[in-house]
Design a protein around this motif. Structure first.
Motif, short mmCIF file in Angstrom:
data_model
loop_
_atom_site.label_atom_id
_atom_site.label_comp_id
_atom_site.label_asym_id
_atom_site.label_seq_id
_atom_site.Cartn_x
_atom_site.Cartn_y
_atom_site.Cartn_z
N UNK A 89 0.84 -1.20 0.00
CA UNK A 89 0.00 0.00 0.00
C UNK A 89 0.88 1.25 0.00
N UNK A 90 0.25 2.41 -0.25
CA UNK A 90 1.02 3.66 -0.40
C UNK A 90 1.77 4.05 0.87
N UNK A 91 1.15 3.90 2.04
CA UNK A 91 1.82 4.29 3.27
C UNK A 91 3.07 3.46 3.52
N UNK A 92 2.97 2.16 3.29
CA UNK A 92 4.13 1.29 3.48
C UNK A 92 5.21 1.59 2.44
N UNK A 93 4.78 1.87 1.23
CA UNK A 93 5.74 2.19 0.17
C UNK A 93 6.58 3.40 0.56
N UNK A 94 5.94 4.45 1.04
CA UNK A 94 6.67 5.67 1.37
C UNK A 94 7.46 5.54 2.68
N UNK A 95 7.10 4.58 3.53
CA UNK A 95 7.93 4.30 4.70
C UNK A 95 9.24 3.63 4.32
N UNK A 96 9.21 2.84 3.26
CA UNK A 96 10.39 2.07 2.87
C UNK A 96 11.31 2.80 1.90
#
Length: 153
Positions: A89-96
């Motif tokens: 998902x987008x939130x996880x993508x931007x965390x990584x």
């Protein structure tokens, strides 16, 4: 699985080669190609008899941002472009991702437990309700033990 770095493309939408409609990824699952499952868990998915046993949790750690997330592993649907791609998902993508303009991150995929998944879930409603339930079970067990001790003392 060895603790080695993999450079993977992180996408939020599963795209297909055919006329099939694209799928948006939710915040519970991570989708990869099927050979990743064998690398992480040492067995193929078919070796597990029940669906509950197949629902394995993976820990995804970014070497760039030093953040970790926990997701249920799912194989990417048939026809999806999965070569060195991780669908989150987008939130996880931007965390990584260290650089938000790129889609590539150096990550480590390793196995984890469902306890860590629910304790570190991204949705605060899931995380808080699980922690409250866990604490209430602990308090209940302690009070039960105190009650048993008080009967015999």
């Amino acid at each position: 699985m060895k603790k080695e770095s993999k450079s993977m493309i992180i996408e939020t939408i599963i795209t297909f080669d055919s006329e099939r409609e694209d799928i948006s990824v939710d915040n519970w699952n991570a989708y990869t190609s099927s050979h990743i499952f064998k690398e992480i868990f040492g067995k193929t998915e078919n070796n597990f008899k029940t669906y509950a046993r197949k629902r394995k949790v993976i820990k995804i750690t970014s070497l760039d941002t030093k953040h970790s997330i926990y997701r249920f592993w799912n194989g990417a649907p048939l026809g999806a472009k999965t070569k060195d791609t991780l669908f989150l998902d987008k939130n996880a993508k931007y965390d990584l991702l260290a650089d938000k303009n790129k889609n590539t991150a150096n990550i480590i995929l390793s196995k984890s437990s469902k306890l860590k998944f629910y304790l570190n879930h991204y949705d605060h409603m899931v995380r808080v309700s699980f922690k409250l339930g866990l604490w209430s079970v602990i308090v209940g067990v302690v009070s039960f033990i105190i009650g048993i001790i008080s009967l015999f003392c």
